[in-house]
Enzyme design. Structure first.
Site, short mmCIF file in Angstrom:
data_model
loop_
_atom_site.label_atom_id
_atom_site.label_comp_id
_atom_site.label_asym_id
_atom_site.label_seq_id
_atom_site.Cartn_x
_atom_site.Cartn_y
_atom_site.Cartn_z
NE ARG A 33 -3.70 -0.49 2.15
CZ ARG A 33 -4.91 -0.45 1.59
NH1 ARG A 33 -5.45 0.71 1.26
NH2 ARG A 33 -5.58 -1.54 1.35
CB THR B 94 -1.94 7.15 -3.28
OG1 THR B 94 -1.35 5.85 -3.32
CG2 THR B 94 -1.05 8.14 -4.00
CG ASP C 181 -0.61 -11.65 9.86
OD1 ASP C 181 0.04 -12.41 9.09
OD2 ASP C 181 -0.64 -10.43 9.72
CG ASP D 254 2.63 -12.13 11.81
OD1 ASP D 254 3.62 -11.84 11.10
OD2 ASP D 254 1.99 -11.27 12.45
#
Ligand code: URA
Length: 207
Positions: A102, A106, A197, A200
């Site tokens: 990401r 923006t 996750d 992880d």
């Protein structure tokens, strides 16, 4: 709907073990390997074949081979855990990488890394264990299309309805094969009930 939930009893038992928070990384990796094997067998069951002949020690035999090459593209980093079981099933597969992150300014996804084999004429399997918002997957699909990809399908361990809906709306022909369609995303965009996750838990960076 281009979604297949693989309801094989072994797949369902394996994904339940993966969800268990007591399942530590060594077992989690093994379960990921076993479950991916089952999912990929389902995901490839309609792949076209071409005739080919081989010489057995006794005579010639008219057999079959996959009609086109196979390229596996893991969505980094969690997708890396799904590559090895596919190569174990089909060692001729090539592996392409696209790293998507990401953009801090923006907030839009952008590729920070790409290393792809020739995609034209090949079958592509995108492996994304947690299909959550679908943002990274959408970006990956668009990048692969720009690079010449034709036939693509997605293999995920768990999908959220939100992620499936966005892929379905933008790419209605895209097949998604998963072991579970979970309830929803929570406010932090984790799939619930989910697995936590995935990266992880796979990489051992989970405490
Ligand atoms: N990625 C994960 O690893 N887990 C989720 O629940 C959603 C995205």
């Amino acid at each position: 709907m281009p979604l297949e939930v693989v309801n094989h009893p072994l797949a369902q038992a394996l994904v339940t073990q993966m969800r268990d928070k007591q399942t530590a990384s060594p077992l989690f990796r093994r379960l990921c390997h076993q479950l991916t094997t089952l999912l990929v067998i389902e995901a490839t069951k309609h792949f076209p074949l071409r005739a080919c002949s081989v010489e057995t020690p006794l005579e010639s035999h008219q057999g079959v081979a996959l009609a086109s090459g196979l390229v596996v593209v893991p969505v980094l980093r969690a997708g890396l855990g799904m590559v090895e079981p596919i190569l174990a099933l089909y060692p001729e597969a090539q592996v392409g990488h696209i790293g998507v992150e990401r953009d801090h300014e923006t907030a839009l996804p952008r590729s920070y890394y790409a290393k792809l084999p020739i995609l034209q004429g090949q079958r592509i399997l995108i492996v994304d264990p947690m299909l959550a918002t679908g943002g990274t997957l959408l970006h990956t699909i668009d990048a692969l299309k720009k690079a010449g990809a034709g036939e693509m399908s997605v293999v995920s361990i768990i999908a959220a309805p939100e992620g499936v809906a966005i892929i379905e709306s933008r790419h209605p022909q895209m097949m998604i094969h998963t072991a579970a369609l979970d309830r929803e995303l929570n406010s932090k965009k984790y799939i619930v009930p989910g697995i936590g996750d995935f990266g992880d838990r796979l990489m051992g960076t989970w405490s």
